[in-house]
Enzyme design. Structure first.
Site, PDB file in Angstrom:
ATOM      1  N   ASN A 167      -6.312  -2.893   2.355  1.00  0.00           N
ATOM      2  CA  ASN A 167      -6.165  -4.201   2.533  1.00  0.00           C
ATOM      3  C   ASN A 167      -7.522  -4.849   2.705  1.00  0.00           C
ATOM      4  O   ASN A 167      -8.378  -4.309   3.348  1.00  0.00           O
ATOM      5  CB  ASN A 167      -5.193  -4.774   3.949  1.00  0.00           C
ATOM      6  CG  ASN A 167      -3.879  -4.424   3.629  1.00  0.00           C
ATOM      7  OD1 ASN A 167      -3.267  -4.405   2.427  1.00  0.00           O
ATOM      8  ND2 ASN A 167      -3.030  -4.492   4.689  1.00  0.00           N
ATOM      9  N   ARG A 182       0.833  -1.166  -0.038  1.00  0.00           N
ATOM     10  CA  ARG A 182      -0.017   0.099   0.047  1.00  0.00           C
ATOM     11  C   ARG A 182       0.671   1.257  -0.066  1.00  0.00           C
ATOM     12  O   ARG A 182       0.473   2.283  -0.688  1.00  0.00           O
ATOM     13  CB  ARG A 182      -1.036   0.046   1.216  1.00  0.00           C
ATOM     14  CG  ARG A 182      -2.118  -1.168   1.030  1.00  0.00           C
ATOM     15  CD  ARG A 182      -3.005  -1.013   2.215  1.00  0.00           C
ATOM     16  NE  ARG A 182      -2.230  -1.463   3.427  1.00  0.00           N
ATOM     17  CZ  ARG A 182      -2.482  -1.030   4.794  1.00  0.00           C
ATOM     18  NH1 ARG A 182      -3.659  -0.384   4.914  1.00  0.00           N
ATOM     19  NH2 ARG A 182      -1.663  -1.331   5.635  1.00  0.00           N
TER      20      ARG A 182
END
Length: 91
Positions: free
Chosen positions: A36, A18
């Site tokens: 996520n 990320r």
């Protein structure tokens, strides 16, 4: 403006995926988020911006950062909402 939605699958959690995504999106002038998913093996990415930048971004998602092992990227192109002012990591 265009919108790319991607589900990135593989070893993509716990490997700075990320953060990598946010860095690359910001560099390319894209807005949106990376998040996520609860299954532990997928990251949802939504990015809005210039089509060429989104295509370059998609190539980067397919490779990921060094510790990631991207197995598949499911993509869809959607109508941009312009609801994002930057690129964020969602929790």
């Amino acid at each position: 403006m265009h919108c790319l939605r991607a589900i990135v699958k593989g070893k993509v959690q716990g490997v700075y995926f990320r953060d990598f995504t946010r860095t690359q999106a910001t560099r390319l002038g894209l807005c949106g988020y990376a998040k996520n998913l609860a299954n532990g093996a997928e990251v949802e990415v939504v990015a809005e911006g210039d089509k060429d930048a989104l295509l370059e971004f998609l190539d980067l998602l397919r490779s990921g950062p060094p510790r990631a092992e991207v197995k598949d990227v499911e993509t869809s192109w959607e109508t941009a909402t312009a609801n994002y002012s930057d690129f964020r990591i969602k929790h």
